[in-house]
Design a protein around this motif. Structure first.
Motif, PDB file in Angstrom:
ATOM      1  N   MET A 181      38.833  24.593  18.878  1.00 39.17           N
ATOM      2  CA  MET A 181      40.123  24.178  19.386  1.00 39.17           C
ATOM      3  C   MET A 181      40.007  23.914  20.884  1.00 39.17           C
ATOM      4  O   MET A 181      39.299  24.622  21.584  1.00 39.17           O
ATOM      5  CB  MET A 181      41.163  25.247  19.112  1.00 39.17           C
ATOM      6  N   GLN A 182      40.747  22.911  21.325  1.00 32.29           N
ATOM      7  CA  GLN A 182      40.682  22.487  22.706  1.00 32.29           C
ATOM      8  C   GLN A 182      42.070  22.529  23.349  1.00 32.29           C
ATOM      9  O   GLN A 182      43.075  22.639  22.651  1.00 32.29           O
ATOM     10  CB  GLN A 182      40.136  21.067  22.791  1.00 32.29           C
ATOM     11  N   VAL A 183      42.084  22.403  24.668  1.00 31.43           N
ATOM     12  CA  VAL A 183      43.350  22.348  25.400  1.00 31.43           C
ATOM     13  C   VAL A 183      44.148  21.145  24.892  1.00 31.43           C
ATOM     14  O   VAL A 183      43.612  20.058  24.723  1.00 31.43           O
ATOM     15  CB  VAL A 183      43.091  22.241  26.911  1.00 31.43           C
ATOM     16  N   GLY A 184      45.425  21.367  24.613  1.00 40.17           N
ATOM     17  CA  GLY A 184      46.310  20.316  24.125  1.00 40.17           C
ATOM     18  C   GLY A 184      46.516  20.318  22.623  1.00 40.17           C
ATOM     19  O   GLY A 184      47.408  19.638  22.125  1.00 40.17           O
ATOM     20  N   ASP A 185      45.727  21.083  21.875  1.00 35.42           N
ATOM     21  CA  ASP A 185      45.884  21.154  20.417  1.00 35.42           C
ATOM     22  C   ASP A 185      47.152  21.928  20.056  1.00 35.42           C
ATOM     23  O   ASP A 185      47.494  22.923  20.696  1.00 35.42           O
ATOM     24  CB  ASP A 185      44.696  21.860  19.765  1.00 35.42           C
ATOM     25  N   LEU A 186      47.828  21.478  19.008  1.00 34.05           N
ATOM     26  CA  LEU A 186      48.965  22.210  18.445  1.00 34.05           C
ATOM     27  C   LEU A 186      48.413  23.255  17.487  1.00 34.05           C
ATOM     28  O   LEU A 186      47.548  22.949  16.662  1.00 34.05           O
ATOM     29  CB  LEU A 186      49.898  21.272  17.688  1.00 34.05           C
ATOM     30  N   VAL A 187      48.919  24.487  17.579  1.00 36.76           N
ATOM     31  CA  VAL A 187      48.402  25.577  16.759  1.00 36.76           C
ATOM     32  C   VAL A 187      49.546  26.407  16.182  1.00 36.76           C
ATOM     33  O   VAL A 187      50.679  26.343  16.649  1.00 36.76           O
ATOM     34  CB  VAL A 187      47.458  26.496  17.576  1.00 36.76           C
ATOM     35  N   GLN A 188      49.205  27.179  15.168  1.00 33.38           N
ATOM     36  CA  GLN A 188      50.111  28.161  14.592  1.00 33.38           C
ATOM     37  C   GLN A 188      49.272  29.373  14.227  1.00 33.38           C
ATOM     38  O   GLN A 188      48.044  29.312  14.262  1.00 33.38           O
ATOM     39  CB  GLN A 188      50.848  27.594  13.379  1.00 33.38           C
ATOM     40  N   LEU A 189      49.921  30.470  13.890  1.00 32.92           N
ATOM     41  CA  LEU A 189      49.187  31.677  13.540  1.00 32.92           C
ATOM     42  C   LEU A 189      48.442  31.482  12.229  1.00 32.92           C
ATOM     43  O   LEU A 189      48.977  30.925  11.269  1.00 32.92           O
ATOM     44  CB  LEU A 189      50.129  32.864  13.402  1.00 32.92           C
ATOM     45  N   SER A 190      47.221  31.976  12.181  1.00 31.92           N
ATOM     46  CA  SER A 190      46.453  31.973  10.941  1.00 31.92           C
ATOM     47  C   SER A 190      46.900  33.170  10.100  1.00 31.92           C
ATOM     48  O   SER A 190      47.731  33.980  10.533  1.00 31.92           O
ATOM     49  CB  SER A 190      44.961  32.089  11.258  1.00 31.92           C
ATOM     50  N   ALA A 191      46.338  33.293   8.904  1.00 32.38           N
ATOM     51  CA  ALA A 191      46.669  34.431   8.054  1.00 32.38           C
ATOM     52  C   ALA A 191      46.275  35.735   8.746  1.00 32.38           C
ATOM     53  O   ALA A 191      47.012  36.719   8.705  1.00 32.38           O
ATOM     54  CB  ALA A 191      45.954  34.309   6.719  1.00 32.38           C
ATOM     55  N   TYR A 192      45.139  35.737   9.413  1.00 34.41           N
ATOM     56  CA  TYR A 192      44.697  36.927  10.154  1.00 34.41           C
ATOM     57  C   TYR A 192      45.655  37.231  11.298  1.00 34.41           C
ATOM     58  O   TYR A 192      46.034  38.384  11.508  1.00 34.41           O
ATOM     59  CB  TYR A 192      43.282  36.708  10.688  1.00 34.41           C
ATOM     60  N   GLY A 193      46.048  36.219  12.044  1.00 34.73           N
ATOM     61  CA  GLY A 193      46.948  36.416  13.181  1.00 34.73           C
ATOM     62  C   GLY A 193      48.326  36.896  12.774  1.00 34.73           C
ATOM     63  O   GLY A 193      48.994  37.614  13.509  1.00 34.73           O
ATOM     64  N   SER A 194      48.766  36.504  11.587  1.00 30.59           N
ATOM     65  CA  SER A 194      50.086  36.925  11.099  1.00 30.59           C
ATOM     66  C   SER A 194      50.122  38.406  10.739  1.00 30.59           C
ATOM     67  O   SER A 194      51.180  39.010  10.719  1.00 30.59           O
ATOM     68  CB  SER A 194      50.471  36.108   9.874  1.00 30.59           C
ATOM     69  N   LYS A 195      48.969  38.977  10.450  1.00 34.39           N
ATOM     70  CA  LYS A 195      48.905  40.391  10.074  1.00 34.39           C
ATOM     71  C   LYS A 195      48.869  41.318  11.282  1.00 34.39           C
ATOM     72  O   LYS A 195      49.101  42.506  11.154  1.00 34.39           O
ATOM     73  CB  LYS A 195      47.647  40.649   9.241  1.00 34.39           C
ATOM     74  N   ARG A 196      48.559  40.785  12.440  1.00 36.42           N
ATOM     75  CA  ARG A 196      48.408  41.593  13.645  1.00 36.42           C
ATOM     76  C   ARG A 196      49.773  41.922  14.241  1.00 36.42           C
ATOM     77  O   ARG A 196      50.580  41.033  14.506  1.00 36.42           O
ATOM     78  CB  ARG A 196      47.547  40.865  14.677  1.00 36.42           C
ATOM     79  N   ASP A 197      50.046  43.192  14.452  1.00 40.94           N
ATOM     80  CA  ASP A 197      51.349  43.628  14.968  1.00 40.94           C
ATOM     81  C   ASP A 197      51.626  43.140  16.382  1.00 40.94           C
ATOM     82  O   ASP A 197      52.773  42.928  16.751  1.00 40.94           O
ATOM     83  CB  ASP A 197      51.458  45.150  14.930  1.00 40.94           C
ATOM     84  N   HIS A 198      50.587  42.950  17.202  1.00 42.03           N
ATOM     85  CA  HIS A 198      50.822  42.516  18.577  1.00 42.03           C
ATOM     86  C   HIS A 198      51.228  41.039  18.661  1.00 42.03           C
ATOM     87  O   HIS A 198      51.572  40.571  19.730  1.00 42.03           O
ATOM     88  CB  HIS A 198      49.591  42.798  19.460  1.00 42.03           C
ATOM     89  N   ASN A 199      51.223  40.323  17.550  1.00 43.89           N
ATOM     90  CA  ASN A 199      51.644  38.920  17.527  1.00 43.89           C
ATOM     91  C   ASN A 199      53.064  38.733  17.003  1.00 43.89           C
ATOM     92  O   ASN A 199      53.449  37.626  16.640  1.00 43.89           O
ATOM     93  CB  ASN A 199      50.684  38.088  16.654  1.00 43.89           C
ATOM     94  N   TRP A 200      53.855  39.783  16.969  1.00 41.93           N
ATOM     95  CA  TRP A 200      55.188  39.680  16.372  1.00 41.93           C
ATOM     96  C   TRP A 200      56.046  38.633  17.063  1.00 41.93           C
ATOM     97  O   TRP A 200      56.902  38.017  16.435  1.00 41.93           O
ATOM     98  CB  TRP A 200      55.878  41.046  16.364  1.00 41.93           C
ATOM     99  N   ASP A 201      55.860  38.385  18.335  1.00 41.80           N
ATOM    100  CA  ASP A 201      56.635  37.367  19.054  1.00 41.80           C
ATOM    101  C   ASP A 201      56.325  35.956  18.562  1.00 41.80           C
ATOM    102  O   ASP A 201      57.158  35.065  18.676  1.00 41.80           O
ATOM    103  CB  ASP A 201      56.317  37.421  20.549  1.00 41.80           C
ATOM    104  N   ALA A 202      55.147  35.739  18.029  1.00 40.23           N
ATOM    105  CA  ALA A 202      54.706  34.406  17.638  1.00 40.23           C
ATOM    106  C   ALA A 202      54.963  34.082  16.167  1.00 40.23           C
ATOM    107  O   ALA A 202      54.705  32.962  15.734  1.00 40.23           O
ATOM    108  CB  ALA A 202      53.216  34.249  17.944  1.00 40.23           C
ATOM    109  N   TRP A 203      55.438  35.023  15.395  1.00 41.12           N
ATOM    110  CA  TRP A 203      55.662  34.779  13.964  1.00 41.12           C
ATOM    111  C   TRP A 203      56.663  33.643  13.769  1.00 41.12           C
ATOM    112  O   TRP A 203      57.732  33.618  14.360  1.00 41.12           O
ATOM    113  CB  TRP A 203      56.176  36.030  13.269  1.00 41.12           C
ATOM    114  N   GLY A 204      56.290  32.693  12.948  1.00 42.97           N
ATOM    115  CA  GLY A 204      57.200  31.615  12.579  1.00 42.97           C
ATOM    116  C   GLY A 204      57.325  30.501  13.595  1.00 42.97           C
ATOM    117  O   GLY A 204      58.177  29.644  13.461  1.00 42.97           O
ATOM    118  N   GLY A 205      56.473  30.451  14.583  1.00 43.09           N
ATOM    119  CA  GLY A 205      56.553  29.397  15.591  1.00 43.09           C
ATOM    120  C   GLY A 205      55.284  28.573  15.642  1.00 43.09           C
ATOM    121  O   GLY A 205      54.457  28.605  14.742  1.00 43.09           O
ATOM    122  N   TRP A 206      55.139  27.851  16.725  1.00 41.02           N
ATOM    123  CA  TRP A 206      53.944  27.039  16.956  1.00 41.02           C
ATOM    124  C   TRP A 206      53.687  26.984  18.454  1.00 41.02           C
ATOM    125  O   TRP A 206      54.545  27.331  19.250  1.00 41.02           O
ATOM    126  CB  TRP A 206      54.107  25.644  16.373  1.00 41.02           C
TER     127      TRP A 206
END
Length: 71
Positions: free
Chosen positions: A1-26
């Motif tokens: 992934m490079q600067v400027g790419d659009l991203v969303q949480l992966s399945a692994y990232g969705s399981k991590r509690d410290h990513n709760w702010d990012a759930w459901g966004g991009w």
């Protein structure tokens, strides 16, 4: 992934509690630091409700390229 790419949480990232702010966004990758850091990817993140969060950092395995929902 490079600067400027659009991203969303992966399945692994969705399981991590410290990513709760990012759930459901991009996000947009704004900075990519050296791979020797634990969280080298910095993003500008947009939540489902439209709020903007700056400077959220992720590990590469916590993100995947954004895929829009097809109807």
């Amino acid at each position: 992934m490079q600067v400027g790419d659009l991203v969303q949480l992966s399945a692994y990232g969705s399981k991590r509690d410290h990513n709760w702010d990012a759930w459901g966004g991009w996000g947009i990758i704004t900075k990519r630091a050296g791979d020797n850091l634990k969280y080298p990817i910095t993003t500008l993140w947009y939540k489902k409700d439209g709020r903007e969060l700056r400077g959220i950092c992720f590990h590469p395995r916590e993100l995947k390229k954004y895929k829009p929902v097809k109807k």
